[in-house]
Design a protein around this motif. Structure first.
Motif, PDB file in Angstrom:
ATOM      1  N   TYR A 468       3.313 -11.772   1.756  1.00  0.00           N
ATOM      2  CA  TYR A 468       4.603 -11.495   1.108  1.00  0.00           C
ATOM      3  C   TYR A 468       4.321 -11.203  -0.356  1.00  0.00           C
ATOM      4  CZ  TYR A 468       9.605 -12.588   0.106  1.00  0.00           C
ATOM      5  OH  TYR A 468      10.929 -12.553  -0.250  1.00  0.00           O
ATOM      6  N   ARG A 469       4.401  -9.925  -0.764  1.00  0.00           N
ATOM      7  CA  ARG A 469       4.002  -9.546  -2.108  1.00  0.00           C
ATOM      8  C   ARG A 469       4.884  -8.421  -2.625  1.00  0.00           C
ATOM      9  NH1 ARG A 469      -2.129  -7.719  -1.523  1.00  0.00           N
ATOM     10  NH2 ARG A 469      -1.940  -8.141  -3.765  1.00  0.00           N
ATOM     11  N   ASP A 470       4.586  -7.913  -3.846  1.00  0.00           N
ATOM     12  CA  ASP A 470       5.449  -6.884  -4.422  1.00  0.00           C
ATOM     13  C   ASP A 470       4.770  -5.546  -4.622  1.00  0.00           C
ATOM     14  OD1 ASP A 470       4.182  -6.859  -7.187  1.00  0.00           O
ATOM     15  OD2 ASP A 470       4.898  -8.906  -7.190  1.00  0.00           O
ATOM     16  N   THR A 471       3.462  -5.451  -4.361  1.00  0.00           N
ATOM     17  CA  THR A 471       2.728  -4.194  -4.533  1.00  0.00           C
ATOM     18  C   THR A 471       1.801  -3.993  -3.351  1.00  0.00           C
ATOM     19  OG1 THR A 471       2.788  -4.485  -6.940  1.00  0.00           O
ATOM     20  CG2 THR A 471       1.269  -2.847  -6.090  1.00  0.00           C
ATOM     21  N   CYS A 472       1.861  -2.804  -2.764  1.00  0.00           N
ATOM     22  CA  CYS A 472       1.140  -2.526  -1.521  1.00  0.00           C
ATOM     23  C   CYS A 472       0.315  -1.253  -1.670  1.00  0.00           C
ATOM     24  CB  CYS A 472       2.142  -2.377  -0.375  1.00  0.00           C
ATOM     25  SG  CYS A 472       1.409  -1.889   1.207  1.00  0.00           S
ATOM     26  N   GLN A 473      -0.960  -1.324  -1.332  1.00  0.00           N
ATOM     27  CA  GLN A 473      -1.810  -0.139  -1.356  1.00  0.00           C
ATOM     28  C   GLN A 473      -1.605   0.690  -0.084  1.00  0.00           C
ATOM     29  OE1 GLN A 473      -2.788  -3.198  -0.758  1.00  0.00           O
ATOM     30  NE2 GLN A 473      -4.623  -3.319   0.520  1.00  0.00           N
ATOM     31  N   PRO A 476      -6.074   6.567   1.678  1.00  0.00           N
ATOM     32  CA  PRO A 476      -6.008   8.031   1.774  1.00  0.00           C
ATOM     33  C   PRO A 476      -5.683   8.500   3.191  1.00  0.00           C
ATOM     34  CG  PRO A 476      -7.908   7.359   0.460  1.00  0.00           C
ATOM     35  CD  PRO A 476      -7.327   6.105   1.043  1.00  0.00           C
ATOM     36  N   LEU A 477      -4.774   9.470   3.287  1.00  0.00           N
ATOM     37  CA  LEU A 477      -4.364  10.057   4.574  1.00  0.00           C
ATOM     38  C   LEU A 477      -4.004   8.960   5.574  1.00  0.00           C
ATOM     39  CD1 LEU A 477      -7.043  12.892   4.795  1.00  0.00           C
ATOM     40  CD2 LEU A 477      -4.704  13.047   3.927  1.00  0.00           C
ATOM     41  N   SER A 478      -3.259   7.970   5.104  1.00  0.00           N
ATOM     42  CA  SER A 478      -2.931   6.800   5.918  1.00  0.00           C
ATOM     43  C   SER A 478      -1.493   6.373   5.645  1.00  0.00           C
ATOM     44  CB  SER A 478      -3.891   5.641   5.597  1.00  0.00           C
ATOM     45  OG  SER A 478      -5.238   5.981   5.872  1.00  0.00           O
ATOM     46  N   TRP A 479      -1.085   5.281   6.262  1.00  0.00           N
ATOM     47  CA  TRP A 479       0.251   4.737   6.052  1.00  0.00           C
ATOM     48  C   TRP A 479       0.176   3.225   5.882  1.00  0.00           C
ATOM     49  CZ3 TRP A 479       1.546   1.023   9.559  1.00  0.00           C
ATOM     50  CH2 TRP A 479       0.902   1.053  10.807  1.00  0.00           C
ATOM     51  N   SER A 480       1.170   2.682   5.207  1.00  0.00           N
ATOM     52  CA  SER A 480       1.385   1.239   5.128  1.00  0.00           C
ATOM     53  C   SER A 480       2.864   0.985   5.389  1.00  0.00           C
ATOM     54  CB  SER A 480       1.000   0.687   3.760  1.00  0.00           C
ATOM     55  OG  SER A 480      -0.378   0.860   3.504  1.00  0.00           O
ATOM     56  N   ALA A 481       3.168  -0.125   6.057  1.00  0.00           N
ATOM     57  CA  ALA A 481       4.552  -0.450   6.406  1.00  0.00           C
ATOM     58  C   ALA A 481       4.924  -1.822   5.854  1.00  0.00           C
ATOM     59  CB  ALA A 481       4.747  -0.422   7.917  1.00  0.00           C
ATOM     60  N   ILE A 482       6.156  -1.905   5.333  1.00  0.00           N
ATOM     61  CA  ILE A 482       6.658  -3.169   4.803  1.00  0.00           C
ATOM     62  C   ILE A 482       8.046  -3.443   5.374  1.00  0.00           C
ATOM     63  CG2 ILE A 482       5.364  -2.857   2.654  1.00  0.00           C
ATOM     64  CD1 ILE A 482       8.052  -2.241   1.260  1.00  0.00           C
ATOM     65  N   LEU A 483       8.431  -4.708   5.378  1.00  0.00           N
ATOM     66  CA  LEU A 483       9.791  -5.125   5.722  1.00  0.00           C
ATOM     67  C   LEU A 483      10.348  -5.897   4.528  1.00  0.00           C
ATOM     68  CD1 LEU A 483       9.263  -6.441   9.377  1.00  0.00           C
ATOM     69  CD2 LEU A 483      10.264  -4.264   8.691  1.00  0.00           C
ATOM     70  N   VAL A 484      11.592  -5.601   4.163  1.00  0.00           N
ATOM     71  CA  VAL A 484      12.173  -6.243   2.991  1.00  0.00           C
ATOM     72  C   VAL A 484      13.642  -6.551   3.243  1.00  0.00           C
ATOM     73  CG1 VAL A 484      12.627  -3.988   1.913  1.00  0.00           C
ATOM     74  CG2 VAL A 484      12.579  -6.047   0.496  1.00  0.00           C
TER      75      VAL A 484
END
Length: 538
Positions: A468-473, A476-484
């Motif tokens: 549970y954080r406030d900054t997400c890397q 390259p040519l990829s995805w990251s997913a968050i829930l808020v």
């Protein structure tokens, strides 16, 4: 009998006194006066114009405790408007104090303005830095550390002491020259070096053998991911940006732009000096800064070679990121367990798939999010919203998914409702790493993956103990997913933490709204609020 009556009376009086004390007690206030000036600094051996706070580079730290009230008078003695933003501080119900151009007018040269905000229900390692122009590339940044209240136990051994490391890339070019280069359509080059607390080498951390020390590490740089390690010592991760983590041991840790981590280090070896190493990730050439961990009484200098760290191994970094997990048995800033928030059981109200693209608009380099390259209007979005000023921005000018059509310039805003539970997917279409930060919130980082995100990608999400954080890397040519959970009403900046991309449009604002006007959901505009643009004539 008399003794019993006396004890009863004593207990009644004591309880009454305690109740009255608690009823009248208020969280502590911490007062600061900071003067921002230019000064000549030479971090990499080349004299250049830096931004100093009270004559210091880096700026002075803020050391607070959960729920402390911060009252900070900032005097701007630069030749340009200026703001500081408090990266990771949630500013509950109070986006007025967030310190970005979408929420408040900048402080004019030769004037002052007083920030008033609370470190509400937070612990952890954070930072502050300038949010105007390219000022961040000249300094003006510092540490913002929040200790837990003594009534809330920490879920790890009490450290004997602690150190703060502000680590980041640095350029020999003046910040105004960098800004002019970006304005001319040139991409930001690779940095010239890495600094630890304002120095490329020579910073010394002294501790006693046999003791455990806490290291607070923040990446205050504008573009470069950092790998942190200490010669001959494992580092135990215990917290990321306010979230207690499972206590895993690592030989080194990646810390991306805008991120902070807290680790424990046990000084268990012979009393001598050991190298503290911070090196760049995903760059050519590899940039390195060194400091020293010195055992008290050491007469033996640190010995080469430096401990080896990763260089361009993307999969290695993604694999490490997946090992960061929330400690579900730990308390946070309040006595309720972190793990009591079962985010996997909450229905997602909306999904945003945000794709960043490098493009050309009007013949110069710009960065877009879902086809919009953000431009700050003369009137801050928050003021326009509060005073119902037309013609400043359009709610949902940024769409939920990448649209077809040519890119556009303008204020980028996504409209949401208070208490929406939202899934955000950051889709990186570039061959360079990205880093995304959301003001006003922390979020669950539930997934990383290569290629294009699809709904099937949800099968790989961590729906049990995501950090549970406030900054997400975003690799390259990829995805990251968050829930808020959007439970903090206001206008909140969702931005690239890579500052050249932020400056050239890779940001937007999330308007978290309901129709109720109540101090229970949002504070009123502060009486000292600056007015500019169309709000100035009100």
């Amino acid at each position: 009998m008399r003794q019993t009556q006396f004890l009863r009376m004593f207990l009644v009086v004591s309880l009454a006194w305690l109740s009255a004390f608690l009823a009248s007690a208020e969280d502590a206030y911490r007062y600061f006066t900071w003067t921002v000036t230019y000064g000549t600094i030479s971090p990499l051996g080349v004299p250049q114009q830096g931004i100093l706070i009270n004559g210091q580079f880096p700026g002075p730290p803020i050391e607070g405790v959960t729920n402390d009230n911060i009252v900070l008078n900032l005097i701007n003695n630069l030749d340009e408007p200026f703001l500081l933003t408090w990266n990771g501080i949630q500013q509950r119900k109070n986006s007025w104090q967030d310190g970005v151009l979408g929420t408040q007018c900048p402080i004019p040269p030769g004037t002052s303005w007083t920030y008033k905000f609370q470190l509400k229900d937070q612990i952890g390692t954070f930072m502050y830095f300038p949010s105007t122009a390219l000022h961040r590339a000249a300094g003006g940044f510092g540490a913002l550390n929040i200790a837990q209240r003594i009534v809330i136990p920490i879920p790890y051994p009490t450290p004997f002491g602690e150190f703060t490391l502000l680590v980041g890339d640095w350029y020999k070019s003046d910040h105004k020259a960098l800004q002019q280069s970006l304005d001319a359509g040139n991409p930001l080059p690779v940095a010239d070096g890495i600094l630890i607390n304002g120095r490329p080498n020579g910073f010394i951390f002294t501790g006693q053998g046999g003791q455990i020390y806490k290291f607070r590490v923040s990446n205050v740089g504008i573009a470069t991911s950092i790998n942190f390690r200490i010669q001959g010592h494992n580092i135990t991760l215990v917290e990321v940006e306010g979230c207690h983590t499972l206590q895993e041991d690592y030989e080194s840790l990646d810390v991306h732009p805008g991120q902070s981590v807290t680790v424990l280090v046990t000084l268990k070896w012979a009393p001598k000096d050991y190298f503290v190493v911070c090196s760049s990730r995903f760059t050519k050439p590899i940039l390195t800064a060194t400091g020293l961990l010195r055992y008290d009484g050491s007469n033996t200098p640190a010995a080469m070679p430096l401990p080896i760290g990763p260089t361009y191994q993307i999969h290695w970094s993604m694999k490490q990121a997946r090992t960061f997990r929330t400690n579900l048995t730990a308390n946070a800033a309040r006595p309720n367990p972190q793990g009591s928030y079962h985010y996997s059981t909450i229905k997602v109200a909306r999904t945003l798939v945000l794709a960043n693209v490098a493009t050309q608009i009007n013949g110069t380099l710009r960065y877009t999010v879902n086809g919009v390259s953000h431009v700050d209007p003369d009137t801050p979005l928050k003021l326009a919203d509060y005073f119902n000023i037309p013609g400043v921005f359009t709610v949902n000018s940024t769409k939920d998914t990448p649209p077809s059509g040519p890119p556009t310039l303008g204020p980028a805003v996504v409209g949401t409702m208070l208490h929406d539970f939202v899934e955000i997917v950051f889709q990186n279409t570039e061959k360079a790493i990205q880093s995304w930060h959301l003001d006003g919130y922390s979020f669950y980082v539930v997934g990383y993956g290569s290629g294009l995100w699809t709904p099937d990608s949800r099968k790989s999400y961590n729906m049990a103990d995501a950090v549970y954080r406030d900054t997400c890397q975003v690799y390259p040519l990829s995805w990251s997913a968050i829930l808020v959970s959007l439970d903090n009403k206001g206008m909140w900046n969702l931005r690239s933490a890579i500052w050249s991309k932020w400056y050239l449009g890779q940001q937007l604002y999330v308007r978290v709204w309901n129709n109720e006007k109540s101090l229970y959901t949002e504070y009123d505009i502060p009486p000292n609020a600056l007015l500019c643009g169309k709000a100035k004539s009100l």
